[in-house]
Motif scaffolding. Structure first.
Motif, PDB file in Angstrom:
ATOM      1  N   VAL A 154       0.849  -1.191   0.000  1.00 30.56           N
ATOM      2  CA  VAL A 154       0.000   0.000   0.000  1.00 30.56           C
ATOM      3  C   VAL A 154       0.881   1.236   0.000  1.00 30.56           C
ATOM      4  CG1 VAL A 154      -1.886   1.237   1.135  1.00 30.56           C
ATOM      5  CG2 VAL A 154      -1.713  -1.260   1.370  1.00 30.56           C
ATOM      6  N   SER A 155       0.704   2.078  -1.011  1.00 32.35           N
ATOM      7  CA  SER A 155       1.470   3.314  -1.139  1.00 32.35           C
ATOM      8  C   SER A 155       0.573   4.499  -0.796  1.00 32.35           C
ATOM      9  CB  SER A 155       2.017   3.457  -2.562  1.00 32.35           C
ATOM     10  OG  SER A 155       2.627   4.724  -2.740  1.00 32.35           O
ATOM     11  N   PHE A 156       0.920   5.216   0.278  1.00 31.13           N
ATOM     12  CA  PHE A 156       0.232   6.451   0.641  1.00 31.13           C
ATOM     13  C   PHE A 156       1.028   7.627   0.082  1.00 31.13           C
ATOM     14  CE2 PHE A 156      -1.154   3.469   3.866  1.00 31.13           C
ATOM     15  CZ  PHE A 156      -2.458   3.837   4.186  1.00 31.13           C
ATOM     16  N   HIS A 157       0.401   8.394  -0.791  1.00 30.29           N
ATOM     17  CA  HIS A 157       1.017   9.575  -1.420  1.00 30.29           C
ATOM     18  C   HIS A 157       2.505   9.353  -1.743  1.00 30.29           C
ATOM     19  CE1 HIS A 157       2.140  10.497   2.784  1.00 30.29           C
ATOM     20  NE2 HIS A 157       0.853  10.526   3.078  1.00 30.29           N
ATOM     21  N   GLY A 158       2.779   8.244  -2.385  1.00 35.17           N
ATOM     22  CA  GLY A 158       4.157   7.891  -2.721  1.00 35.17           C
ATOM     23  C   GLY A 158       4.532   8.255  -4.145  1.00 35.17           C
ATOM     24  N   GLY A 159       5.840   8.341  -4.377  1.00 37.88           N
ATOM     25  CA  GLY A 159       6.330   8.496  -5.738  1.00 37.88           C
ATOM     26  C   GLY A 159       6.080   7.214  -6.508  1.00 37.88           C
ATOM     27  N   LEU A 160       5.780   7.333  -7.788  1.00 32.10           N
ATOM     28  CA  LEU A 160       5.390   6.173  -8.585  1.00 32.10           C
ATOM     29  C   LEU A 160       6.384   5.844  -9.701  1.00 32.10           C
ATOM     30  CD1 LEU A 160       1.610   7.135  -9.010  1.00 32.10           C
ATOM     31  CD2 LEU A 160       2.635   5.716  -7.220  1.00 32.10           C
ATOM     32  N   VAL A 175      -1.393  -4.644  -5.394  1.00 29.85           N
ATOM     33  CA  VAL A 175      -0.904  -3.271  -5.226  1.00 29.85           C
ATOM     34  C   VAL A 175      -2.079  -2.315  -5.021  1.00 29.85           C
ATOM     35  CG1 VAL A 175       0.344  -1.373  -6.324  1.00 29.85           C
ATOM     36  CG2 VAL A 175       1.110  -3.742  -6.687  1.00 29.85           C
ATOM     37  N   LEU A 176      -1.978  -1.488  -3.983  1.00 28.23           N
ATOM     38  CA  LEU A 176      -2.954  -0.427  -3.730  1.00 28.23           C
ATOM     39  C   LEU A 176      -2.216   0.902  -3.607  1.00 28.23           C
ATOM     40  CD1 LEU A 176      -5.782   0.673  -3.012  1.00 28.23           C
ATOM     41  CD2 LEU A 176      -5.312   0.050  -0.623  1.00 28.23           C
ATOM     42  N   VAL A 177      -2.580   1.855  -4.451  1.00 22.93           N
ATOM     43  CA  VAL A 177      -1.982   3.187  -4.433  1.00 22.93           C
ATOM     44  C   VAL A 177      -3.043   4.196  -4.023  1.00 22.93           C
ATOM     45  CG1 VAL A 177      -0.969   5.016  -5.837  1.00 22.93           C
ATOM     46  CG2 VAL A 177      -0.209   2.656  -6.135  1.00 22.93           C
ATOM     47  N   ASP A 204      -2.362  -7.149 -10.189  1.00 16.94           N
ATOM     48  CA  ASP A 204      -3.676  -6.910  -9.593  1.00 16.94           C
ATOM     49  C   ASP A 204      -3.514  -5.616  -8.804  1.00 16.94           C
ATOM     50  OD1 ASP A 204      -5.971  -6.784  -8.083  1.00 16.94           O
ATOM     51  OD2 ASP A 204      -5.933  -8.889  -7.480  1.00 16.94           O
ATOM     52  N   TRP A 205      -3.932  -4.502  -9.385  1.00 19.83           N
ATOM     53  CA  TRP A 205      -3.639  -3.196  -8.783  1.00 19.83           C
ATOM     54  C   TRP A 205      -4.881  -2.322  -8.718  1.00 19.83           C
ATOM     55  CZ3 TRP A 205      -3.668   1.589 -11.566  1.00 19.83           C
ATOM     56  CH2 TRP A 205      -3.964   1.456 -12.926  1.00 19.83           C
ATOM     57  N   GLN A 206      -4.844  -1.403  -7.766  1.00 23.67           N
ATOM     58  CA  GLN A 206      -5.896  -0.408  -7.598  1.00 23.67           C
ATOM     59  C   GLN A 206      -5.240   0.945  -7.347  1.00 23.67           C
ATOM     60  OE1 GLN A 206      -8.968  -1.702  -4.631  1.00 23.67           O
ATOM     61  NE2 GLN A 206      -7.597  -3.447  -4.390  1.00 23.67           N
ATOM     62  N   MET A 207      -5.890   2.008  -7.803  1.00 27.58           N
ATOM     63  CA  MET A 207      -5.402   3.356  -7.525  1.00 27.58           C
ATOM     64  C   MET A 207      -6.588   4.226  -7.154  1.00 27.58           C
ATOM     65  SD  MET A 207      -2.848   5.747  -9.772  1.00 27.58           S
ATOM     66  CE  MET A 207      -2.169   7.255  -9.041  1.00 27.58           C
ATOM     67  N   VAL A 208      -6.550   4.797  -5.965  1.00 31.68           N
ATOM     68  CA  VAL A 208      -7.639   5.631  -5.463  1.00 31.68           C
ATOM     69  C   VAL A 208      -7.161   7.078  -5.390  1.00 31.68           C
ATOM     70  CG1 VAL A 208      -9.266   6.010  -3.580  1.00 31.68           C
ATOM     71  CG2 VAL A 208      -8.471   3.691  -4.087  1.00 31.68           C
ATOM     72  N   TYR A 209      -7.938   7.972  -5.988  1.00 33.36           N
ATOM     73  CA  TYR A 209      -7.618   9.399  -5.962  1.00 33.36           C
ATOM     74  C   TYR A 209      -8.453  10.098  -4.884  1.00 33.36           C
ATOM     75  CZ  TYR A 209      -5.439   8.912 -10.608  1.00 33.36           C
ATOM     76  OH  TYR A 209      -4.645   8.563 -11.664  1.00 33.36           O
ATOM     77  N   TYR A 210      -7.821  11.052  -4.201  1.00 37.20           N
ATOM     78  CA  TYR A 210      -8.531  11.829  -3.183  1.00 37.20           C
ATOM     79  C   TYR A 210      -8.585  13.293  -3.605  1.00 37.20           C
ATOM     80  CZ  TYR A 210      -8.169   7.563  -0.582  1.00 37.20           C
ATOM     81  OH  TYR A 210      -8.277   6.243  -0.219  1.00 37.20           O
ATOM     82  N   TRP A 241      -7.106   5.340   5.134  1.00 40.38           N
ATOM     83  CA  TRP A 241      -6.935   4.322   6.178  1.00 40.38           C
ATOM     84  C   TRP A 241      -8.008   3.244   6.036  1.00 40.38           C
ATOM     85  CZ3 TRP A 241      -2.978   3.284   9.232  1.00 40.38           C
ATOM     86  CH2 TRP A 241      -3.165   2.444  10.349  1.00 40.38           C
ATOM     87  N   ILE A 242      -9.227   3.647   5.750  1.00 41.35           N
ATOM     88  CA  ILE A 242     -10.315   2.685   5.530  1.00 41.35           C
ATOM     89  C   ILE A 242     -10.028   1.824   4.301  1.00 41.35           C
ATOM     90  CG2 ILE A 242     -12.750   2.461   4.895  1.00 41.35           C
ATOM     91  CD1 ILE A 242     -13.264   4.989   6.601  1.00 41.35           C
ATOM     92  N   ALA A 243      -9.519   2.464   3.239  1.00 36.55           N
ATOM     93  CA  ALA A 243      -9.181   1.716   2.023  1.00 36.55           C
ATOM     94  C   ALA A 243      -8.108   0.672   2.308  1.00 36.55           C
ATOM     95  CB  ALA A 243      -8.709   2.680   0.935  1.00 36.55           C
ATOM     96  N   MET A 244      -7.125   1.040   3.133  1.00 37.40           N
ATOM     97  CA  MET A 244      -6.078   0.100   3.505  1.00 37.40           C
ATOM     98  C   MET A 244      -6.655  -1.071   4.288  1.00 37.40           C
ATOM     99  SD  MET A 244      -3.043   0.540   6.300  1.00 37.40           S
ATOM    100  CE  MET A 244      -4.323   0.302   7.551  1.00 37.40           C
ATOM    101  N   LYS A 245      -7.530  -0.783   5.236  1.00 35.01           N
ATOM    102  CA  LYS A 245      -8.135  -1.853   6.040  1.00 35.01           C
ATOM    103  C   LYS A 245      -8.957  -2.803   5.175  1.00 35.01           C
ATOM    104  CE  LYS A 245     -10.170   0.693   9.220  1.00 35.01           C
ATOM    105  NZ  LYS A 245     -10.935   0.987  10.455  1.00 35.01           N
ATOM    106  N   ASP A 246      -9.713  -2.256   4.237  1.00 37.96           N
ATOM    107  CA  ASP A 246     -10.489  -3.110   3.328  1.00 37.96           C
ATOM    108  C   ASP A 246      -9.568  -3.994   2.484  1.00 37.96           C
ATOM    109  OD1 ASP A 246     -12.849  -2.040   4.259  1.00 37.96           O
ATOM    110  OD2 ASP A 246     -13.087  -0.620   2.591  1.00 37.96           O
ATOM    111  N   PHE A 247      -8.466  -3.421   2.043  1.00 39.63           N
ATOM    112  CA  PHE A 247      -7.462  -4.162   1.267  1.00 39.63           C
ATOM    113  C   PHE A 247      -6.895  -5.313   2.094  1.00 39.63           C
ATOM    114  CE2 PHE A 247      -2.948  -4.332  -0.346  1.00 39.63           C
ATOM    115  CZ  PHE A 247      -3.225  -4.770  -1.637  1.00 39.63           C
ATOM    116  N   PHE A 248      -6.565  -5.036   3.353  1.00 40.11           N
ATOM    117  CA  PHE A 248      -6.045  -6.082   4.235  1.00 40.11           C
ATOM    118  C   PHE A 248      -7.075  -7.192   4.448  1.00 40.11           C
ATOM    119  CE2 PHE A 248      -2.807  -3.191   6.652  1.00 40.11           C
ATOM    120  CZ  PHE A 248      -1.996  -3.205   5.540  1.00 40.11           C
TER     121      PHE A 248
END
Length: 253
Positions: A154-160, A175-177, A204-210, A241-248
């Motif tokens: 899980v990448s929180f506001h990371g460089g890609l 992968v979750l970004v 198998d990747w996901q990317m969520v924008y805020y 944080w919720i997205a991370m928990k759902d991913f876990f």
């Protein structure tokens, strides 16, 4: 004012008191990470490795470890730089982080050494995820590219970014970004190149924008002024944080 200050110090001390300092080495380089056991039932001994932002191990990464332990995970905060290599300011942090981004094999090695410590302290080697913030968010992608035995990153506001000269190999780690849509430090061409990489790697990747979120949106020590390029965003922080928990919940089911 003084009462508030001392209360903050007390809370910080109580959090840090839950963490065990772990000394380990990369050849002659001394490293010091922090481990905490799950505070609720963790029958599978799931472990989460935390890769800190570019200033190295900070209060934010330690608080994340504490929060993860409350969710029922063993957690380890990795030391990527070394005890005598801590940056004193953002200029030094940029130089050191830049070195590891360029010399990605060394970054991957430091991540693996930290994973070894997480396992040594009780985590199941087959039930691990890696999360990271900013520079650490870049690191989790390196863990996936290196084919480490982790179920997800899980990448929180990371460089890609990834150097164009590197080959793209199949990625089996999920992968979750989690990305601030207005992050000025991750340009659109880098985002698109990352997405192309994930497609080519058949990941198998996901990317969520805020929305209305810039860089470092999870860091409460920052103010909320987006014009500075890095700012706290409470809503993005909570949602990610919720997205991370759902991913876990998905990868560790």
């Amino acid at each position: 004012m003084k009462k508030t200050f001392y209360l903050l110090l007390l809370v910080t001390s109580l959090v840090n008191a839950q963490l065990t300092k772990i000394t380990y080495f990369d050849k002659d380089q001394k490293l010091e990470g922090f481990f905490i056991k799950a505070k609720v039932a963790n029958p599978k001994n799931i472990g989460i490795l935390i890769l800190p932002a570019w200033m190295g191990i900070d209060e934010h990464s330690k608080e994340v470890a504490e929060d993860l332990s409350k969710l029922g995970y063993h957690a380890f905060v990795a030391d990527i730089y070394g005890v005598d290599k801590r940056p004193k300011n953002t200029s030094e942090a940029g130089q050191i982080a830049g070195y590891f981004k360029t010399n990605y094999a060394e970054y991957q090695k430091r991540i693996q050494l930290a994973l070894d410590q997480l396992i040594k302290n009780g985590a199941n080697k087959d039930e691990i995820a890696v999360i990271g913030y900013c520079f650490g968010g870049t690191g989790v992608l390196e863990a996936a590219r290196a084919h480490f035995n982790v179920k997800g990153v899980v990448s929180f506001h990371g460089g890609l970014g990834k150097d164009d000269s590197r080959t793209t190999e199949k990625i089996t780690t999920k992968v979750l970004v989690l990305h601030g849509v207005d992050d000025p430090y991750v340009p659109q061409n880098e985002v698109l190149a990352f997405q192309d990489e994930m497609k080519a790697a058949k990941a198998d990747w996901q990317m969520v924008y805020y929305a209305n979120a810039v860089h470092a949106f999870t860091h409460k020590d920052l103010d909320t002024d987006n014009s500075k390029g890095a700012a706290y965003n409470e809503l993005a922080d909570k949602r990610s944080w919720i997205a991370m928990k759902d991913f876990f919940n998905e990868i560790f089911k």
